[in-house]
Design a protein around this motif. Structure first.
Motif, PDB file in Angstrom:
ATOM      1  N   HIS A  63     -71.403  28.842 -53.883  1.00  0.00           N
ATOM      2  CA  HIS A  63     -70.843  28.980 -55.231  1.00  0.00           C
ATOM      3  C   HIS A  63     -69.529  28.214 -55.344  1.00  0.00           C
ATOM      4  N   LEU A  64     -68.687  28.299 -54.302  1.00  0.00           N
ATOM      5  CA  LEU A  64     -67.421  27.564 -54.302  1.00  0.00           C
ATOM      6  C   LEU A  64     -67.674  26.056 -54.348  1.00  0.00           C
ATOM      7  N   GLN A  65     -68.645  25.602 -53.589  1.00  0.00           N
ATOM      8  CA  GLN A  65     -68.965  24.172 -53.589  1.00  0.00           C
ATOM      9  C   GLN A  65     -69.436  23.713 -54.967  1.00  0.00           C
ATOM     10  N   ARG A  66     -70.219  24.542 -55.625  1.00  0.00           N
ATOM     11  CA  ARG A  66     -70.718  24.206 -56.960  1.00  0.00           C
ATOM     12  C   ARG A  66     -69.571  24.112 -57.975  1.00  0.00           C
ATOM     13  N   VAL A  67     -68.565  24.978 -57.841  1.00  0.00           N
ATOM     14  CA  VAL A  67     -67.414  24.964 -58.748  1.00  0.00           C
ATOM     15  C   VAL A  67     -66.487  23.794 -58.431  1.00  0.00           C
ATOM     16  N   LEU A  68     -66.316  23.489 -57.144  1.00  0.00           N
ATOM     17  CA  LEU A  68     -65.390  22.435 -56.735  1.00  0.00           C
ATOM     18  C   LEU A  68     -65.946  21.019 -56.917  1.00  0.00           C
ATOM     19  N   GLN A  69     -67.258  20.859 -56.859  1.00  0.00           N
ATOM     20  CA  GLN A  69     -67.852  19.518 -56.909  1.00  0.00           C
ATOM     21  C   GLN A  69     -67.451  18.716 -58.159  1.00  0.00           C
ATOM     22  N   PRO A  70     -67.519  19.278 -59.373  1.00  0.00           N
ATOM     23  CA  PRO A  70     -67.086  18.496 -60.543  1.00  0.00           C
ATOM     24  C   PRO A  70     -65.600  18.114 -60.468  1.00  0.00           C
TER      25      PRO A  70
ATOM     26  N   PRO B 126     -56.557  29.888 -57.881  1.00  0.00           N
ATOM     27  CA  PRO B 126     -57.495  30.839 -57.297  1.00  0.00           C
ATOM     28  C   PRO B 126     -58.855  30.748 -57.983  1.00  0.00           C
ATOM     29  N   LEU B 127     -59.880  30.992 -57.200  1.00  0.00           N
ATOM     30  CA  LEU B 127     -61.252  31.016 -57.704  1.00  0.00           C
ATOM     31  C   LEU B 127     -61.855  32.379 -57.390  1.00  0.00           C
ATOM     32  N   ILE B 128     -62.681  32.878 -58.284  1.00  0.00           N
ATOM     33  CA  ILE B 128     -63.266  34.204 -58.087  1.00  0.00           C
ATOM     34  C   ILE B 128     -64.531  34.148 -57.233  1.00  0.00           C
ATOM     35  N   GLN B 129     -65.148  32.984 -57.115  1.00  0.00           N
ATOM     36  CA  GLN B 129     -66.357  32.857 -56.317  1.00  0.00           C
ATOM     37  C   GLN B 129     -66.020  33.074 -54.845  1.00  0.00           C
ATOM     38  N   ARG B 130     -66.920  33.728 -54.104  1.00  0.00           N
ATOM     39  CA  ARG B 130     -66.657  34.014 -52.694  1.00  0.00           C
ATOM     40  C   ARG B 130     -67.671  33.357 -51.763  1.00  0.00           C
ATOM     41  N   PHE B 131     -68.872  33.107 -52.219  1.00  0.00           N
ATOM     42  CA  PHE B 131     -69.882  32.492 -51.363  1.00  0.00           C
ATOM     43  C   PHE B 131     -69.640  30.989 -51.283  1.00  0.00           C
ATOM     44  N   PRO B 132     -69.782  30.412 -50.088  1.00  0.00           N
ATOM     45  CA  PRO B 132     -69.537  28.967 -49.933  1.00  0.00           C
ATOM     46  C   PRO B 132     -70.348  28.096 -50.889  1.00  0.00           C
TER      47      PRO B 132
ATOM     48  N   GLU C 279     -62.469  29.370 -47.822  1.00  0.00           N
ATOM     49  CA  GLU C 279     -61.989  30.691 -48.240  1.00  0.00           C
ATOM     50  C   GLU C 279     -60.499  30.629 -48.626  1.00  0.00           C
ATOM     51  N   ARG C 280     -59.713  29.913 -47.833  1.00  0.00           N
ATOM     52  CA  ARG C 280     -58.267  29.764 -48.110  1.00  0.00           C
ATOM     53  C   ARG C 280     -58.050  28.968 -49.395  1.00  0.00           C
ATOM     54  N   LEU C 281     -58.852  27.930 -49.596  1.00  0.00           N
ATOM     55  CA  LEU C 281     -58.752  27.111 -50.810  1.00  0.00           C
ATOM     56  C   LEU C 281     -59.062  27.953 -52.043  1.00  0.00           C
ATOM     57  N   ALA C 282     -60.054  28.815 -51.951  1.00  0.00           N
ATOM     58  CA  ALA C 282     -60.409  29.689 -53.073  1.00  0.00           C
ATOM     59  C   ALA C 282     -59.255  30.625 -53.417  1.00  0.00           C
TER      60      ALA C 282
ATOM     61  N   SER D 243     -59.480  16.994 -67.228  1.00  0.00           N
ATOM     62  CA  SER D 243     -59.883  17.983 -68.234  1.00  0.00           C
ATOM     63  C   SER D 243     -60.243  19.338 -67.629  1.00  0.00           C
ATOM     64  N   SER D 244     -60.443  19.389 -66.341  1.00  0.00           N
ATOM     65  CA  SER D 244     -60.829  20.636 -65.685  1.00  0.00           C
ATOM     66  C   SER D 244     -59.614  21.367 -65.121  1.00  0.00           C
ATOM     67  N   PRO D 245     -59.479  22.662 -65.420  1.00  0.00           N
ATOM     68  CA  PRO D 245     -58.379  23.437 -64.839  1.00  0.00           C
ATOM     69  C   PRO D 245     -58.443  23.477 -63.305  1.00  0.00           C
ATOM     70  N   VAL D 246     -59.652  23.505 -62.748  1.00  0.00           N
ATOM     71  CA  VAL D 246     -59.801  23.506 -61.292  1.00  0.00           C
ATOM     72  C   VAL D 246     -59.297  22.190 -60.720  1.00  0.00           C
ATOM     73  N   ALA D 247     -59.608  21.083 -61.371  1.00  0.00           N
ATOM     74  CA  ALA D 247     -59.136  19.770 -60.908  1.00  0.00           C
ATOM     75  C   ALA D 247     -57.616  19.686 -60.988  1.00  0.00           C
ATOM     76  N   ARG D 248     -57.030  20.243 -62.035  1.00  0.00           N
ATOM     77  CA  ARG D 248     -55.565  20.231 -62.164  1.00  0.00           C
ATOM     78  C   ARG D 248     -54.901  21.043 -61.059  1.00  0.00           C
ATOM     79  N   ARG D 249     -55.446  22.224 -60.783  1.00  0.00           N
ATOM     80  CA  ARG D 249     -54.869  23.063 -59.722  1.00  0.00           C
ATOM     81  C   ARG D 249     -55.046  22.405 -58.363  1.00  0.00           C
ATOM     82  N   LEU D 250     -56.202  21.789 -58.144  1.00  0.00           N
ATOM     83  CA  LEU D 250     -56.455  21.097 -56.880  1.00  0.00           C
ATOM     84  C   LEU D 250     -55.542  19.882 -56.736  1.00  0.00           C
TER      85      LEU D 250
END
Length: 182
Positions: A141-148, A133-139, A126-129, A99-106
């Protein structure tokens, strides 16, 4: 109306342009592609005459009473990559179950890693972001978006494990791939 919807959808897809900055591999040139490419080269839809509609009753599998032909030509760069086996196959049920667009792209990126023979993939955060693509730049923040997305992919059986590690000042995501989708 069916023809109008089909024509509109295919025309939109024909007008879709993808931009690659050495991410897309051009099999015909044998190198990464830089520039714009389209998905479809041509789209042609023909309606059949009214007297052809009477023939549809002979075919039980056709439920629509509007016979016609749709001819779609995939663009040359995509055809050459498919012919050279520079393409991956995704499991549609697994993809649409996410259901998550991030999960689908990953999931798409993980299948590329699997196609390259990897059972474990380590990628700089950074390369994964950039690739997702993800707009978050701080590690953090990226971890918080990627965890779900990680939890969703593990629950779906696409990943065995996902973790983050720091090596000096750089952060990495480490993926242990699950079994190939049936």
């Amino acid at each position: 109306r069916t023809y109008e919807q089909l024509r509109a959808a295919l025309t939109r897809l024909q007008r879709t342009t993808l931009e690659s900055d050495a991410v897309y591999y051009d099999a015909s040139a044998g190198r990464p592609f830089r520039g714009h490419l389209s998905v479809l080269a041509s789209v042609h839809i023909d309606r059949r005459r009214q007297n052809d509609r009477n023939q549809l009753a002979l075919f039980a599998t056709l439920t629509n009473n509007e016979p016609g032909d749709a001819r779609v030509t995939i663009s040359a760069p995509l055809r050459s990559n498919i012919a050279a086996h520079h393409a991956i196959t995704l499991s549609a049920p697994r993809f649409f179950a996410l259901s998550s667009p991030v999960a689908r792209r990953l999931y798409r990126l993980l299948e590329v890693a699997r196609a390259n023979g990897l059972s474990r993939w380590r990628v700089p955060l950074e390369r994964l972001a950039e690739q997702l693509p993800l707009i978050q730049r701080f590690p953090s923040h990226l971890q918080r978006v990627l965890q779900p997305a990680h939890e969703m992919l593990v629950a779906a059986g696409l990943l065995k494990e996902a973790s983050f590690v720091q090596d000096a000042k750089a952060w990495f995501a480490i993926y242990t791939l699950g079994p190939k989708a049936p």
